[in-house]
Design a protein around this motif. Structure first.
Motif, PDB file in Angstrom:
ATOM      1  N   ALA C  25       0.827  -1.219   0.000  1.00 56.20           N
ATOM      2  CA  ALA C  25       0.000   0.000   0.000  1.00 56.20           C
ATOM      3  C   ALA C  25       0.853   1.257   0.000  1.00 56.20           C
ATOM      4  O   ALA C  25       0.326   2.371   0.009  1.00 56.20           O
ATOM      5  CB  ALA C  25      -0.921  -0.007   1.225  1.00 56.20           C
ATOM      6  N   ASN C  26       2.159   1.081  -0.020  1.00 52.12           N
ATOM      7  CA  ASN C  26       3.043   2.236   0.140  1.00 52.12           C
ATOM      8  C   ASN C  26       3.320   2.964  -1.173  1.00 52.12           C
ATOM      9  O   ASN C  26       4.403   2.879  -1.739  1.00 52.12           O
ATOM     10  CB  ASN C  26       4.355   1.809   0.793  1.00 52.12           C
ATOM     11  CG  ASN C  26       5.108   3.033   1.283  1.00 52.12           C
ATOM     12  OD1 ASN C  26       4.536   4.126   1.371  1.00 52.12           O
ATOM     13  ND2 ASN C  26       6.388   2.857   1.595  1.00 52.12           N
ATOM     14  N   HIS C  27       2.332   3.668  -1.607  1.00 46.37           N
ATOM     15  CA  HIS C  27       2.450   4.506  -2.806  1.00 46.37           C
ATOM     16  C   HIS C  27       1.516   5.681  -2.597  1.00 46.37           C
ATOM     17  O   HIS C  27       0.681   5.675  -1.679  1.00 46.37           O
ATOM     18  CB  HIS C  27       2.044   3.700  -4.039  1.00 46.37           C
ATOM     19  CG  HIS C  27       0.749   2.980  -3.827  1.00 46.37           C
ATOM     20  ND1 HIS C  27      -0.476   3.615  -3.895  1.00 46.37           N
ATOM     21  CD2 HIS C  27       0.483   1.694  -3.458  1.00 46.37           C
ATOM     22  CE1 HIS C  27      -1.441   2.737  -3.618  1.00 46.37           C
ATOM     23  NE2 HIS C  27      -0.885   1.572  -3.337  1.00 46.37           N
ATOM     24  N   VAL C  28       1.660   6.693  -3.411  1.00 48.42           N
ATOM     25  CA  VAL C  28       0.779   7.855  -3.290  1.00 48.42           C
ATOM     26  C   VAL C  28      -0.646   7.452  -3.626  1.00 48.42           C
ATOM     27  O   VAL C  28      -0.873   6.721  -4.593  1.00 48.42           O
ATOM     28  CB  VAL C  28       1.246   8.976  -4.229  1.00 48.42           C
ATOM     29  CG1 VAL C  28       0.233  10.116  -4.247  1.00 48.42           C
ATOM     30  CG2 VAL C  28       2.614   9.473  -3.794  1.00 48.42           C
ATOM     31  N   GLY C  36      -8.868   3.229  -2.810  1.00 55.24           N
ATOM     32  CA  GLY C  36      -9.534   2.004  -3.235  1.00 55.24           C
ATOM     33  C   GLY C  36      -9.629   0.946  -2.145  1.00 55.24           C
ATOM     34  O   GLY C  36     -10.647   0.255  -2.016  1.00 55.24           O
ATOM     35  N   LEU C  37      -8.594   0.803  -1.344  1.00 53.95           N
ATOM     36  CA  LEU C  37      -8.624  -0.206  -0.284  1.00 53.95           C
ATOM     37  C   LEU C  37      -9.738   0.118   0.710  1.00 53.95           C
ATOM     38  O   LEU C  37     -10.517  -0.769   1.101  1.00 53.95           O
ATOM     39  CB  LEU C  37      -7.269  -0.252   0.441  1.00 53.95           C
ATOM     40  CG  LEU C  37      -6.150  -0.998  -0.291  1.00 53.95           C
ATOM     41  CD1 LEU C  37      -4.786  -0.662   0.321  1.00 53.95           C
ATOM     42  CD2 LEU C  37      -6.395  -2.512  -0.244  1.00 53.95           C
ATOM     43  N   PHE C 241      -3.548   2.476   4.844  1.00 54.93           N
ATOM     44  CA  PHE C 241      -2.716   1.521   5.579  1.00 54.93           C
ATOM     45  C   PHE C 241      -3.502   0.745   6.637  1.00 54.93           C
ATOM     46  O   PHE C 241      -3.074  -0.315   7.068  1.00 54.93           O
ATOM     47  CB  PHE C 241      -1.515   2.228   6.211  1.00 54.93           C
ATOM     48  CG  PHE C 241      -0.475   2.665   5.213  1.00 54.93           C
ATOM     49  CD1 PHE C 241       0.349   1.735   4.604  1.00 54.93           C
ATOM     50  CD2 PHE C 241      -0.338   4.010   4.870  1.00 54.93           C
ATOM     51  CE1 PHE C 241       1.314   2.135   3.670  1.00 54.93           C
ATOM     52  CE2 PHE C 241       0.617   4.418   3.951  1.00 54.93           C
ATOM     53  CZ  PHE C 241       1.445   3.483   3.333  1.00 54.93           C
ATOM     54  N   VAL C 242      -4.616   1.272   7.065  1.00 53.40           N
ATOM     55  CA  VAL C 242      -5.481   0.500   7.972  1.00 53.40           C
ATOM     56  C   VAL C 242      -6.328  -0.466   7.156  1.00 53.40           C
ATOM     57  O   VAL C 242      -6.438  -1.658   7.470  1.00 53.40           O
ATOM     58  CB  VAL C 242      -6.369   1.420   8.835  1.00 53.40           C
ATOM     59  CG1 VAL C 242      -7.245   0.580   9.761  1.00 53.40           C
ATOM     60  CG2 VAL C 242      -5.509   2.382   9.642  1.00 53.40           C
ATOM     61  N   ALA C 243      -6.899   0.052   6.083  1.00 53.83           N
ATOM     62  CA  ALA C 243      -7.722  -0.806   5.221  1.00 53.83           C
ATOM     63  C   ALA C 243      -6.907  -1.979   4.686  1.00 53.83           C
ATOM     64  O   ALA C 243      -7.409  -3.108   4.587  1.00 53.83           O
ATOM     65  CB  ALA C 243      -8.308   0.020   4.072  1.00 53.83           C
TER      66      ALA C 243
ATOM     67  N   ASN D  10      -0.717  14.692   2.472  1.00 56.95           N
ATOM     68  CA  ASN D  10      -1.471  13.661   3.189  1.00 56.95           C
ATOM     69  C   ASN D  10      -1.534  12.363   2.413  1.00 56.95           C
ATOM     70  O   ASN D  10      -1.812  11.310   2.985  1.00 56.95           O
ATOM     71  CB  ASN D  10      -2.923  14.117   3.398  1.00 56.95           C
ATOM     72  CG  ASN D  10      -3.075  14.896   4.670  1.00 56.95           C
ATOM     73  OD1 ASN D  10      -2.327  14.699   5.611  1.00 56.95           O
ATOM     74  ND2 ASN D  10      -4.043  15.788   4.684  1.00 56.95           N
ATOM     75  N   ALA D  11      -1.339  12.472   1.124  1.00 59.68           N
ATOM     76  CA  ALA D  11      -1.496  11.310   0.257  1.00 59.68           C
ATOM     77  C   ALA D  11      -0.165  10.666  -0.093  1.00 59.68           C
ATOM     78  O   ALA D  11      -0.115   9.697  -0.834  1.00 59.68           O
ATOM     79  CB  ALA D  11      -2.227  11.737  -1.021  1.00 59.68           C
ATOM     80  N   ALA D  12       0.902  11.215   0.491  1.00 59.73           N
ATOM     81  CA  ALA D  12       2.244  10.744   0.126  1.00 59.73           C
ATOM     82  C   ALA D  12       2.508   9.325   0.630  1.00 59.73           C
ATOM     83  O   ALA D  12       1.730   8.748   1.387  1.00 59.73           O
ATOM     84  CB  ALA D  12       3.292  11.707   0.690  1.00 59.73           C
ATOM     85  N   ALA D  13       3.631   8.794   0.200  1.00 60.35           N
ATOM     86  CA  ALA D  13       4.045   7.452   0.628  1.00 60.35           C
ATOM     87  C   ALA D  13       4.725   7.528   1.993  1.00 60.35           C
ATOM     88  O   ALA D  13       4.879   8.600   2.572  1.00 60.35           O
ATOM     89  CB  ALA D  13       4.997   6.861  -0.408  1.00 60.35           C
ATOM     90  N   VAL D  14       5.113   6.371   2.468  1.00 60.77           N
ATOM     91  CA  VAL D  14       5.836   6.253   3.733  1.00 60.77           C
ATOM     92  C   VAL D  14       7.305   6.036   3.408  1.00 60.77           C
ATOM     93  O   VAL D  14       7.640   5.279   2.486  1.00 60.77           O
ATOM     94  CB  VAL D  14       5.269   5.082   4.557  1.00 60.77           C
ATOM     95  CG1 VAL D  14       6.110   4.807   5.791  1.00 60.77           C
ATOM     96  CG2 VAL D  14       3.813   5.367   4.936  1.00 60.77           C
TER      97      VAL D  14
END
Lengths: 336, 336, 336, 336
Positions: C25-28, C36-37, C241-243, D10-14
């Motif tokens: 899920a680690n993308h913008v 979507g998730l 990241f929770v979804a 807010n929508a950025a990656a980690v």
């Protein structure tokens, strides 16, 4: 029963008819609001307003306003009001307390009247998402905080917006009697017929001791209202003594007679204040330009009133103002 | 001013001296609580309690209890009380409302008195972590919900625990007058001298119209109390009419005389109820075993009272109970 | 990924599949819950529960429980629950906070299960007036605080009462997976089919990092839920990241596999604890009688667990418990 | 890890280092905030800020702001802030919820900075009585909602007023890193040394997954803070995963490196936007005048961003913005 002060109608006396009603209610009866006087209010107000009303007595205007608003909005919603409305600036946050944290959303206005166009602009600026507080009610004050009386069409313009947006319309009527007396209309004309959902109908300033009526129109009351009242500690065990005050004020339209007397005094003062008036005088309050020196001279002559910021003063005529005191005050102002 | 009912002291009349005091207060004065009567309360109660007191008038006992408790606890803390305490079962959650959600933590007890040992056990069972609600106050009722009066030493045992744990001790004194009259002690003996931090001193059931006093001892009041009152909508604009009731009740110890009259009636009934009493009669309430049939027969004979679950009834003698009515009721019960 | 402790499933590790899902899920992406998730959850749970569901992700069980309950009750209403329910004793008053002061109304029960008969008795004892708090919801925990799993018919008996009284039924499912695994039933059987209106479906204890699902059945969600979440500060900006954790837990029924593993370990321990068990073991927790001396000997042997008052202990088997550690612990207990 | 959007940080990656830290924390450990990572935060921030700090991790900025403010004000008090502050317009009333109904008191300002003179005027206009809400805290945002960074002396001017009036000073630092990076000062210079009592230190927008730090300076934290966090449902059971993110962000000043990268991108865009800028660019956000047609053309060219009312747009550069994407966007704007 006379008054040399033009300080506040909050400080006025209680009308003899109200005192008599208290004495007449002084017998053993059912506790809380199960007594006949309390139960007679729905009918009495339904007659007065020419429509079925649900009525709850309450000892203060702050509680009346807060309970109605808490009934109309959820904690995460908002209440649109004039930026100097009593609920916004003079109730220690009571509407927020009763509603569980609802947000007051202040709007500008002339003479403490919200303008329908400004209202629309504000509403249009609120994103319809979960981040922004969504308003659920509008509160207007009649007579306004600056002593103006709403015309039925002005209220209609506000209620039209309210209805389009699904908002409830509340009227803070701490001086509702003075407003109706000025308009010379039926109470219905400036309330439900103009789209008002609930009214805080004030009697305390106008001759009662501690008695206001929460009036719901069109079935807007119902479940939850009495819980809010009880939970707020406003269900007096000897509640008949509040209901008795209200019935006395309604009897023979005492509420209207008292308001007319106060308005007449205010009108007399207004004539003496020409050129000094900050707002038209449409109830029992005057807001006048007065230098510190002029204010001091009037006080030295024995007249008391509120300073309203720098260079201005608020004069209030109470229902029990001695007619003989108004003339000299008017003369003293005219002579400045 | 007589009563044929033994239903509730909430439904009683207002004492003539209180009515006179209302009439005497009926003149223009400063609004809210700035008037002389309101400002005289600190002194009057300080004299009565033989210690400096901070006093706030309030129209209802529910508001008195809730404001004191909200002043003593933060929203995430708890209030220990008897499991059938008025604050727990009869105030629609008002203490939770005023405190922002504090938790009532009910305890068992005999005759509605919390037991010091049970209190200690409960406290010992609370983990001192952030997951469990930590109590910050104890509330006891005097006279209790079952008509018992606390002995100074019993209160002392509770307050000893309170002090050891850093808890404030509140007394709900809706029937404080009856309790003091029964003990025959000084008001100080069952309040601050026994470790009570604040008292809801009730006058409404005992002859007033709508008047209770919040009494803080030992400097336990202060910042925030008046905000809670205003925010709750309890700062009446013509507040002098509440203060006047209280002053009338204090004058010549009217509060004590009224309580003694009520207690005497209850004692007379108690003698007739021997064998039926569920609790000792130490104030103006009796809880008696009464079959449905017996209750029906008494009602048929013109006596009214509360059913208290199955097979029991609550009888309340009010301050204004006609002495002539007590005898026949006692006789009727004895004759069952 | 192994654990030598039997302390708490709160302290367990995160399942590798969940870690992988976080990486994936680690993308913008869209912020908050517009991704979507997040938007896939309604569908995924609707499939799992064989009925349309409305689902809201939330990082903690405390927030899940509180938001559901605040959605179901008004501030002046009550929530019936077991007297040692997590919401009653271990959430620092969170349900009261979120609901604006609603009252938790504790009930007794065996093994932390409310009994339908006791529930009816309690309900019958509440006067239907404005003085007493009226309940609006019932909350049950599955698996219970004492490790029991509800049978569908037991839930049905509760929900029958709920429906008759117009109360919503909430299930705290912090260990829902363990309960379903034990019953071997469909998730629907112990939720909506048995009358449950909303479920706090816990994943954190069972292999996620911080992820729970609020699941509304039968249209019981809707307006206000997302405001409660946002207002509580639970709308994470990178909510995907929770979804993602939840989707990983649902994939290939990982939630069920993990729960079965934990339950199996608990069952193995249970066999060693025969004669010591305070409750049947129907999930992943054991409550066993253990003297202080026995507890000390087990700890000296390297096993950690919670003391549960005097003479008892709580043993929890986590999803990631090393199977090789369970045997020795069982043996050590058996050897006491 | 690249982004073609200029939509929201807010929508950025980690950041990969944060992902690595999550993996490293994936073992059994003490629940809630008793683990070593959580307990290391006080020390880590005390080092960073060169003064003893009390630090509480929290998953969202909304919760961070609300808990600090609820800790600083009582329900009947107020919070002064800029009229478009995030707490005022974008948190669904969360500060009011957490504080039990405290009032946000909006002030004008340039570039979302409260002006010390306007602040004084507002404070002077509040009557010191029980009717008006008395402020107890001031909240400023750094970087501001319009992308400006506070100079230490500007903060000092605000804190001077705060101290004179007994108000606590809170800084919403959702983009604190960007502000510090722009000023090139020590973190202490724009916080406690300038009079700030507590900081919401944001990491989520700047490379974390869901991790913010509540930082109390000068002993302003203490009793009640952890209760607010637990009661709000923010005490994650596997809290080490939040603490781990924060430690990763602090390690080798990753927070500063990420902020500098974002700021550099914003500065590059700013050069292309000369003549269009509504505010100086002092962090990672740009507010630019852009016609609807221009916006459409940029979008057609593949660049995404927020419309900011009519004729304006907000461009945000994230920590992970592909440097190669900034140039083309700058060129596209310059070419309009």
């Amino acid at each position: 029963m006379t008054a040399t002060r033009f300080f506040s109608d909050n400080a006025a006396a209680v009308h003899p008819a109200v005192m008599d009603a208290l004495a007449a209610a002084n017998h053993v009866d059912t506790a809380y609001d199960g007594d006949g006087l309390s139960r007679s209010l729905d009918g009495a107000f339904s007659d007065l307003f020419e429509t079925p009303c649900e009525v709850v007595w309450i000892p203060t205007g702050t509680a009346a306003n807060s309970i109605i608003l808490a009934h109309f909005v959820r904690p995460w919603q908002g209440i649109l009001c004039y930026e100097e409305a009593h609920i916004e600036v003079d109730e220690c946050g009571a509407p927020s307390f009763y509603s569980g944290g609802a947000k007051l959303m202040p709007l500008p206005g002339r003479g403490a009247k919200i303008d329908a166009a400004a209202l629309k602009t504000r509403l249009a600026g609120i994103r319809k998402d979960v981040h922004q507080v969504q308003p659920a009610a509008i509160s207007i004050t009649n007579a306004t905080e600056y002593g103006l009386s709403w015309h039925p069409e002005e209220i209609g313009a506000i209620s039209e917006v309210a209805k389009a947006e699904g908002l409830k319309l509340h009227m803070d009527g701490a001086r509702f009697a003075n407003a109706v007396a000025f308009q010379g209309c039926a109470p219905a004309d400036v309330t439900w017929r103009a789209g008002v959902d609930a009214l805080s109908f004030g009697f305390t300033k106008n001759g009662a001791m501690m008695a206001e009526a929460i009036v719901f129109f069109g079935g807007s009351g119902g479940s939850g209202v009495r819980e809010l009242k009880k939970r707020g500690g406003h269900l007096l065990s000897k509640g008949r003594f509040v209901a008795a005050q209200i019935r006395a004020m309604l009897k023979d339209d005492l509420w209207l007679a008292n308001a007319r007397a106060a308005n007449a005094g205010a009108a007399e003062l207004a004539r003496a204040c020409e050129g000094r008036l900050m707002y038209p005088v449409e109830a029992n309050e005057l807001f006048v330009r007065l230098t510190a020196d002029e204010a001091a001279r009037l006080r030295a002559a024995g007249f008391d009133f509120y300073d309203w910021g720098e260079g201005a003063a608020r004069l209030v005529v109470s229902w029990d103002q001695d007619a003989a005191a108004v003339g000299p005050f008017a003369a003293a102002i005219a002579a400045l």
